[in-house]
Scaffold this motif. Structure first.
Motif, PDB file in Angstrom:
ATOM      1  N   THR A   1       0.799  -1.229   0.000  1.00 58.72           N
ATOM      2  CA  THR A   1       0.000   0.000   0.000  1.00 58.72           C
ATOM      3  C   THR A   1       0.830   1.277   0.000  1.00 58.72           C
ATOM      4  N   ARG A   2       2.163   1.140   0.125  1.00 60.59           N
ATOM      5  CA  ARG A   2       2.974   2.361   0.201  1.00 60.59           C
ATOM      6  C   ARG A   2       3.977   2.494  -0.933  1.00 60.59           C
ATOM      7  N   ASP A   3       4.364   1.358  -1.546  1.00 58.38           N
ATOM      8  CA  ASP A   3       5.356   1.427  -2.613  1.00 58.38           C
ATOM      9  C   ASP A   3       4.641   1.688  -3.939  1.00 58.38           C
ATOM     10  N   ASP A   4       4.740   2.904  -4.400  1.00 58.36           N
ATOM     11  CA  ASP A   4       4.064   3.264  -5.655  1.00 58.36           C
ATOM     12  C   ASP A   4       5.059   3.388  -6.806  1.00 58.36           C
ATOM     13  N   SER A   5       6.162   2.648  -6.716  1.00 62.03           N
ATOM     14  CA  SER A   5       7.240   2.833  -7.694  1.00 62.03           C
ATOM     15  C   SER A   5       6.889   2.316  -9.089  1.00 62.03           C
ATOM     16  N   LEU A   6       5.774   1.607  -9.239  1.00 63.94           N
ATOM     17  CA  LEU A   6       5.363   1.165 -10.581  1.00 63.94           C
ATOM     18  C   LEU A   6       4.576   2.243 -11.322  1.00 63.94           C
ATOM     19  N   VAL A   7       4.077   3.210 -10.576  1.00 71.57           N
ATOM     20  CA  VAL A   7       3.236   4.234 -11.198  1.00 71.57           C
ATOM     21  C   VAL A   7       4.040   4.986 -12.260  1.00 71.57           C
ATOM     22  N   GLY A   8       3.478   5.075 -13.426  1.00 73.89           N
ATOM     23  CA  GLY A   8       4.138   5.779 -14.518  1.00 73.89           C
ATOM     24  C   GLY A   8       5.123   4.935 -15.298  1.00 73.89           C
ATOM     25  N   LYS A   9       5.341   3.684 -14.888  1.00 76.80           N
ATOM     26  CA  LYS A   9       6.335   2.851 -15.561  1.00 76.80           C
ATOM     27  C   LYS A   9       5.729   1.659 -16.306  1.00 76.80           C
ATOM     28  N   LEU A  10       4.418   1.505 -16.221  1.00 76.70           N
ATOM     29  CA  LEU A  10       3.796   0.333 -16.844  1.00 76.70           C
ATOM     30  C   LEU A  10       4.067   0.290 -18.347  1.00 76.70           C
ATOM     31  N   GLY A  11       4.131   1.445 -18.974  1.00 78.10           N
ATOM     32  CA  GLY A  11       4.376   1.505 -20.415  1.00 78.10           C
ATOM     33  C   GLY A  11       5.744   1.002 -20.821  1.00 78.10           C
ATOM     34  N   GLU A  12       6.653   0.879 -19.827  1.00 79.62           N
ATOM     35  CA  GLU A  12       8.005   0.385 -20.122  1.00 79.62           C
ATOM     36  C   GLU A  12       8.082  -1.144 -20.096  1.00 79.62           C
ATOM     37  N   ILE A  13       7.008  -1.805 -19.649  1.00 80.26           N
ATOM     38  CA  ILE A  13       7.017  -3.277 -19.634  1.00 80.26           C
ATOM     39  C   ILE A  13       6.934  -3.782 -21.074  1.00 80.26           C
ATOM     40  N   ASP A  14       7.878  -4.661 -21.426  1.00 79.39           N
ATOM     41  CA  ASP A  14       7.981  -5.156 -22.802  1.00 79.39           C
ATOM     42  C   ASP A  14       7.391  -6.564 -22.866  1.00 79.39           C
ATOM     43  N   THR A  15       6.151  -6.653 -23.301  1.00 78.18           N
ATOM     44  CA  THR A  15       5.489  -7.961 -23.326  1.00 78.18           C
ATOM     45  C   THR A  15       5.927  -8.816 -24.513  1.00 78.18           C
ATOM     46  N   THR A  16       6.782  -8.271 -25.390  1.00 73.52           N
ATOM     47  CA  THR A  16       7.348  -9.129 -26.440  1.00 73.52           C
ATOM     48  C   THR A  16       8.445 -10.024 -25.857  1.00 73.52           C
ATOM     49  N   ARG A  17       8.951  -9.652 -24.683  1.00 74.11           N
ATOM     50  CA  ARG A  17       9.986 -10.477 -24.014  1.00 74.11           C
ATOM     51  C   ARG A  17       9.341 -11.485 -23.065  1.00 74.11           C
ATOM     52  N   ALA A  18       8.259 -11.111 -22.456  1.00 75.12           N
ATOM     53  CA  ALA A  18       7.514 -12.034 -21.582  1.00 75.12           C
ATOM     54  C   ALA A  18       6.078 -11.507 -21.490  1.00 75.12           C
ATOM     55  N   ARG A  19       5.135 -12.388 -21.754  1.00 77.20           N
ATOM     56  CA  ARG A  19       3.737 -11.959 -21.773  1.00 77.20           C
ATOM     57  C   ARG A  19       3.225 -11.620 -20.385  1.00 77.20           C
ATOM     58  N   VAL A  20       2.213 -10.770 -20.370  1.00 76.25           N
ATOM     59  CA  VAL A  20       1.572 -10.385 -19.111  1.00 76.25           C
ATOM     60  C   VAL A  20       0.070 -10.558 -19.265  1.00 76.25           C
ATOM     61  N   HIS A  21      -0.513 -11.369 -18.406  1.00 75.52           N
ATOM     62  CA  HIS A  21      -1.975 -11.516 -18.371  1.00 75.52           C
ATOM     63  C   HIS A  21      -2.431 -11.236 -16.944  1.00 75.52           C
ATOM     64  N   ILE A  22      -3.427 -10.386 -16.815  1.00 82.41           N
ATOM     65  CA  ILE A  22      -3.943 -10.008 -15.495  1.00 82.41           C
ATOM     66  C   ILE A  22      -5.317 -10.643 -15.299  1.00 82.41           C
ATOM     67  N   LEU A  23      -5.519 -11.207 -14.124  1.00 84.54           N
ATOM     68  CA  LEU A  23      -6.822 -11.749 -13.741  1.00 84.54           C
ATOM     69  C   LEU A  23      -7.328 -10.942 -12.546  1.00 84.54           C
ATOM     70  N   VAL A  24      -8.622 -10.641 -12.547  1.00 78.90           N
ATOM     71  CA  VAL A  24      -9.170  -9.868 -11.418  1.00 78.90           C
ATOM     72  C   VAL A  24     -10.601 -10.320 -11.145  1.00 78.90           C
ATOM     73  N   GLY A  25     -10.918 -10.453  -9.858  1.00 76.50           N
ATOM     74  CA  GLY A  25     -12.260 -10.833  -9.454  1.00 76.50           C
ATOM     75  C   GLY A  25     -13.166  -9.627  -9.308  1.00 76.50           C
ATOM     76  N   ALA A  26     -14.409  -9.801  -9.717  1.00 82.60           N
ATOM     77  CA  ALA A  26     -15.358  -8.682  -9.653  1.00 82.60           C
ATOM     78  C   ALA A  26     -15.648  -8.252  -8.222  1.00 82.60           C
ATOM     79  N   TYR A  27     -15.472  -9.160  -7.263  1.00 78.77           N
ATOM     80  CA  TYR A  27     -15.761  -8.841  -5.869  1.00 78.77           C
ATOM     81  C   TYR A  27     -14.534  -8.356  -5.107  1.00 78.77           C
ATOM     82  N   ASP A  28     -13.461  -8.099  -5.831  1.00 83.67           N
ATOM     83  CA  ASP A  28     -12.244  -7.616  -5.174  1.00 83.67           C
ATOM     84  C   ASP A  28     -12.389  -6.123  -4.880  1.00 83.67           C
TER      85      ASP A  28
END
Lengths: 124, 281
Positions: B204-231
């Motif tokens: 809840t305190r480390d926000d170091s990913l904010v603003g960097k998501l666009g730098e993730i290169d999914t051509t090197r490793a895929r990223v799939h996110i799963l999320v529950g509607a009740y979360d």
């Protein structure tokens, strides 16, 4: 509302595990609707000893839930929709506020959450 | 006469060299084939993954590995813990995961992590994509602030485990079968003093990913996110916003699930995990 809360108090009497969990609870819990109507649940040794209909400025309370009747009805559905499935969910989606001594609620959270959800079983 | 009907999970202990020193960890494994490393949530342990490790079909093609983070489950805290404040950090978390991979000899596993495990999966996708074959980030986003006070969970005048379990129950779907709902909460009730708080400090305190998501290169490793509607903690909006900011990432909303899909409703979660694993091919 009064009848639902009375049904909740009666259902609590039929839940030995909740009476055991709440045996130290002596607080008064406020339920206030956005139309100004209020109910005070006076807990004694984990039982709802008395339901007092307000409004009252003279009744001290430990913590309270301020919400609206429609949100409560959605909360009391047997299978609530996302956000309406938990009192903190109601707060997160902006349909309730939890006021007063929140820490007192959190210390006995399982008990209070299960008691407040009892009308789901009563109404089904 | 037949022998005991053991589950297919094998549990072992392994001492791993981390930057903070040696850590004796409990590690469970089951299956054969592609290596898949599983990360539990905050305040919990590998028991959250037991249904996946016991899934006969999934274990035909996947070799699952799950470990209890230091301070969690059957992994003891380090010597001197009694005078330390446990606070998980991004750097320490990453170091531990890579140290476990090195110790096990895992070469480019798929990483599947839930909640804080999903958050660190995204951090690893950013910082170490070539160490992994893909990332399944469950109940994961770049950041969302706490809707609770993390100090509630480490107090001398109350049971942190009971409070933590009751609070996280807000994230469990009403569709969850009762035994699985309560098994999920039991894990939180057993969490060591201050451990859930220390995990949440990272979450809840480390926000170091904010603003960097666009730098993730999914051509090197895929990223799939799963999320529950009740979360309530990482909402579908949080997850979809995160996926949209990662070029090439995908996201699936699971309508009848919450924040602990693998343990709160294993049968409902299974097809989503199978689909995610297939996307990693």
């Amino acid at each position: 509302m009064q009848d639902i809360l009375e049904g909740m108090a009666a259902a609590l009497e039929r839940r030995p595990h909740l009476l055991r969990l709440g045996r130290l609870v002596q607080d008064t819990v406020l339920i206030r609707l956005d139309d100004g109507r209020e109910w005070f649940l006076h807990y004694r040794d984990g039982r709802i000893a008395h339901i007092e209909e307000g409004p009252s400025r003279k009744t001290p309370w430990r913590f309270g839930i301020v919400t609206d009747r429609e949100a409560l009805d959605a909360f009391w559905q047997q299978t609530p929709k996302p956000g309406f499935h938990d009192i903190f969910g109601l707060a997160k989606i902006g349909r309730a506020r939890i006021e007063g001594d929140v820490l007192a609620l959190v210390k006995t959270l399982r008990f209070h959450k299960e008691v407040l959800a009892l009308p789901r079983g009563v109404r089904s | 006469m037949t022998g005991p009907a053991f589950e297919p999970i094998h549990g072992r202990y392994l001492t791993v060299d981390t930057a903070e020193g040696p850590r004796r960890l409990h590690i469970e494994t089951a299956g054969q084939g592609r290596d898949v490393l599983l990360l539990h949530t905050a305040g919990a342990d590998t028991r959250q993954w037991r249904h996946v490790l016991c899934d006969e079909d999934l274990c035909k093609d996947n070799c699952f590995w799950a470990f209890d983070m230091p301070w969690h489950g059957k992994s003891l805290p380090p010597d001197g813990w009694q005078e330390r404040e446990y606070l998980l950090t991004t750097e320490g978390y990453i170091d531990t995961i890579l140290a476990v991979m090195d110790a096990l000899g895992l070469d480019r596993p798929i990483l599947a992590g839930c909640s804080m495990g999903g958050r660190i999966a995204l951090q690893l996708a950013l910082r170490h994509p070539d160490r992994f074959a893909g990332f399944i980030a469950i109940e994961a986003s770049d950041f969302q602030p706490a809707w609770y006070d993390i100090d509630w969970f480490d107090r001398p005048d109350a049971h942190g485990g009971q409070m933590g379990a009751a609070l996280v129950s807000a994230n469990i779907s009403p569709h969850a079968p009762e035994p699985d709902r309560w098994a999920t909460q039991w894990g939180f009730m057993q969490s060591g003093p201050g451990v859930f708080r220390g995990d949440l400090s990272f979450y809840t305190r480390d926000d170091s990913l904010v603003g960097k998501l666009g730098e993730i290169d999914t051509t090197r490793a895929r990223v799939h996110i799963l999320v529950g509607a009740y979360d309530l903690t990482c909402t579908p909006d949080d997850a979809e916003r995160t996926a949209a900011a990662i070029p090439g990432a995908t996201c699936t909303v699971m309508p009848e699930l919450g924040h602990f899909p693998m343990s709160e409703h294993p049968t409902a979660f299974r097809p989503y995990l199978a689909d995610a694993l297939a996307r990693m091919a």
